[in-house]
Scaffold this motif. Structure first.
Motif, PDB file in Angstrom:
ATOM      1  N   SER A  62      71.835 105.406  25.500  1.00 41.49           N
ATOM      2  CA  SER A  62      71.614 104.636  24.256  1.00 41.49           C
ATOM      3  C   SER A  62      72.575 103.347  24.291  1.00 41.49           C
ATOM      4  N   LEU A  63      72.063 102.503  23.617  1.00 39.30           N
ATOM      5  CA  LEU A  63      72.755 101.108  23.509  1.00 39.30           C
ATOM      6  C   LEU A  63      72.677 100.644  22.009  1.00 39.30           C
ATOM      7  N   GLN A  64      73.678  99.941  21.548  1.00 40.82           N
ATOM      8  CA  GLN A  64      73.567  99.066  20.428  1.00 40.82           C
ATOM      9  C   GLN A  64      74.246  97.778  20.870  1.00 40.82           C
ATOM     10  N   PHE A  65      73.712  96.918  20.172  1.00 43.29           N
ATOM     11  CA  PHE A  65      74.194  95.504  20.228  1.00 43.29           C
ATOM     12  C   PHE A  65      73.602  94.426  19.083  1.00 43.29           C
ATOM     13  N   LYS A  66      74.383  93.522  19.108  1.00 44.16           N
ATOM     14  CA  LYS A  66      73.971  92.367  18.214  1.00 44.16           C
ATOM     15  C   LYS A  66      73.668  91.180  19.054  1.00 44.16           C
ATOM     16  N   ILE A  67      72.631  90.431  18.575  1.00 47.64           N
ATOM     17  CA  ILE A  67      72.168  89.075  19.425  1.00 47.64           C
ATOM     18  C   ILE A  67      73.350  88.177  19.429  1.00 47.64           C
ATOM     19  N   GLY A  68      73.561  87.813  20.632  1.00 46.19           N
ATOM     20  CA  GLY A  68      74.733  86.652  20.929  1.00 46.19           C
ATOM     21  C   GLY A  68      76.171  87.123  21.123  1.00 46.19           C
ATOM     22  N   GLU A  69      76.212  88.515  20.925  1.00 46.16           N
ATOM     23  CA  GLU A  69      77.511  88.962  20.922  1.00 46.16           C
ATOM     24  C   GLU A  69      77.607  89.974  22.097  1.00 46.16           C
ATOM     25  N   GLU A  70      78.530  89.627  23.161  1.00 45.57           N
ATOM     26  CA  GLU A  70      78.730  90.007  24.606  1.00 45.57           C
ATOM     27  C   GLU A  70      79.462  91.469  24.193  1.00 45.57           C
ATOM     28  N   PHE A  71      79.123  92.415  24.865  1.00 43.59           N
ATOM     29  CA  PHE A  71      79.844  93.684  24.809  1.00 43.59           C
ATOM     30  C   PHE A  71      79.756  94.175  26.115  1.00 43.59           C
ATOM     31  N   GLU A  72      80.665  95.310  26.309  1.00 41.26           N
ATOM     32  CA  GLU A  72      80.875  95.978  27.423  1.00 41.26           C
ATOM     33  C   GLU A  72      79.972  97.127  27.474  1.00 41.26           C
ATOM     34  N   GLU A  73      79.412  97.288  28.439  1.00 37.06           N
ATOM     35  CA  GLU A  73      78.097  98.277  28.653  1.00 37.06           C
ATOM     36  C   GLU A  73      78.702  99.187  29.839  1.00 37.06           C
ATOM     37  N   ASP A  74      78.725 100.591  29.822  1.00 39.48           N
ATOM     38  CA  ASP A  74      79.473 101.558  30.829  1.00 39.48           C
ATOM     39  C   ASP A  74      78.254 102.153  31.628  1.00 39.48           C
ATOM     40  N   LYS A  82      80.398  99.543  35.256  1.00 37.92           N
ATOM     41  CA  LYS A  82      80.698  98.818  33.887  1.00 37.92           C
ATOM     42  C   LYS A  82      79.996  97.357  34.076  1.00 37.92           C
ATOM     43  N   CYS A  83      79.467  96.804  33.089  1.00 40.42           N
ATOM     44  CA  CYS A  83      79.242  95.365  33.131  1.00 40.42           C
ATOM     45  C   CYS A  83      79.432  94.885  31.548  1.00 40.42           C
ATOM     46  N   LYS A  84      79.345  93.486  31.776  1.00 44.66           N
ATOM     47  CA  LYS A  84      79.493  92.653  30.255  1.00 44.66           C
ATOM     48  C   LYS A  84      77.913  92.559  30.088  1.00 44.66           C
ATOM     49  N   SER A  85      77.617  92.627  28.879  1.00 49.28           N
ATOM     50  CA  SER A  85      76.045  92.482  28.689  1.00 49.28           C
ATOM     51  C   SER A  85      75.972  91.473  27.323  1.00 49.28           C
ATOM     52  N   LEU A  86      74.896  90.524  27.316  1.00 51.88           N
ATOM     53  CA  LEU A  86      74.783  89.814  26.475  1.00 51.88           C
ATOM     54  C   LEU A  86      73.229  89.643  26.279  1.00 51.88           C
ATOM     55  N   VAL A  87      72.699  89.799  25.063  1.00 58.49           N
ATOM     56  CA  VAL A  87      71.337  89.675  24.590  1.00 58.49           C
ATOM     57  C   VAL A  87      71.124  88.555  23.903  1.00 58.49           C
ATOM     58  N   THR A  88      70.104  87.686  24.120  1.00 53.90           N
ATOM     59  CA  THR A  88      69.836  86.739  23.308  1.00 53.90           C
ATOM     60  C   THR A  88      68.038  86.688  23.195  1.00 53.90           C
ATOM     61  N   TRP A  89      67.879  85.699  22.165  1.00 55.44           N
ATOM     62  CA  TRP A  89      66.386  85.717  22.065  1.00 55.44           C
ATOM     63  C   TRP A  89      66.011  84.317  23.070  1.00 55.44           C
ATOM     64  N   GLY A 100      78.122  91.719  36.274  1.00 55.51           N
ATOM     65  CA  GLY A 100      79.375  92.579  36.989  1.00 55.51           C
ATOM     66  C   GLY A 100      79.173  92.549  38.477  1.00 55.51           C
ATOM     67  N   GLU A 101      79.352  93.818  38.923  1.00 56.60           N
ATOM     68  CA  GLU A 101      79.182  93.873  40.562  1.00 56.60           C
ATOM     69  C   GLU A 101      77.929  93.510  41.063  1.00 56.60           C
ATOM     70  N   LYS A 102      76.684  93.913  40.334  1.00 55.18           N
ATOM     71  CA  LYS A 102      75.501  93.558  40.810  1.00 55.18           C
ATOM     72  C   LYS A 102      74.981  92.094  40.432  1.00 55.18           C
ATOM     73  N   LYS A 103      74.492  91.582  41.463  1.00 55.60           N
ATOM     74  CA  LYS A 103      73.833  90.184  41.054  1.00 55.60           C
ATOM     75  C   LYS A 103      72.618  90.276  40.474  1.00 55.60           C
ATOM     76  N   ASN A 104      72.382  89.242  39.541  1.00 60.33           N
ATOM     77  CA  ASN A 104      70.974  88.997  39.003  1.00 60.33           C
ATOM     78  C   ASN A 104      70.462  90.386  38.222  1.00 60.33           C
ATOM     79  N   ARG A 105      71.466  90.929  37.415  1.00 61.29           N
ATOM     80  CA  ARG A 105      71.239  92.063  36.675  1.00 61.29           C
ATOM     81  C   ARG A 105      70.968  92.069  35.282  1.00 61.29           C
TER      82      ARG A 105
END
Ligand code: VL7
Length: 134
Positions: A62-74, A82-89, A100-105
């Motif tokens: 499960s994942l919770q986020f707001k558009i434009g607000e970067e968050f830590e994803e585990d 772990k990675c830093k995730s950012l969702v935009t329109w 994070g560690e993986k390119k183009n994720r």
């Protein structure tokens, strides 16, 4: 009218999930189980606030986020990195960049007719999933 992804969605196709899992370093035994699954997604959207719950008989995520607000994803129960995730329109598409560690994720969600589409990306692999309303 803004797009609304809210609903309960069942997987109907899953193209190159294997390649995506290999790119994430998922072991053979786990991949064998994972590719048999028909996950369901429950999406709750309130404007720019999202809750996405992916469930299956094997694992849930499960994942919770707001558009434009970067968050830590585990990515717990997935590849556990772990990675830093950012969702935009991007127009009516929901685009997530997972740095994070993986390119183009990352991933992209959009609606097409009555279907929910999801493209999952990692390194040079693209998995394409389509869901129908339950
Ligand atoms: C979530 C799976 C493969 C491990 C188990 C497979 C369990 C059901 O992140 C995702 O969706 C986004 C967009 O909707 C919201 O979080 C995709 C499935 C990715 C990656 C890793 C295989 C083991 C699948 C949870």
């Amino acid at each position: 009218m803004p797009v609304d992804f809210s609903g309960t969605w069942n997987l109907i196709s899953n193209d190159n999930f294997e390649g995506y899992m290999v790119a994430l370093g998922i072991d053979f035994a786990t991949r064998k189980i994972a590719k048999m699954l028909k996950p369901q997604k429950v999406i709750k959207q309130d404007g720019d606030s999202f809750y996405i719950h992916t469930t299956s008989t094997f694992r849930d995520y499960s994942l919770q986020f707001k558009i434009g607000e970067e968050f830590e994803e585990d990515n717990k129960g997935l590849d556990n990195r772990k990675c830093k995730s950012l969702v935009t329109w991007e127009n009516d598409k929901l685009v997530c960049v997972q740095t994070g560690e993986k390119k183009n994720r990352g991933w992209t969600h959009w609606l097409e007719g009555d279907d929910l589409h999801l493209e999952l990306r990692c390194e040079n692999q693209v998995c394409k999933q389509v869901f129908k309303r339950a």
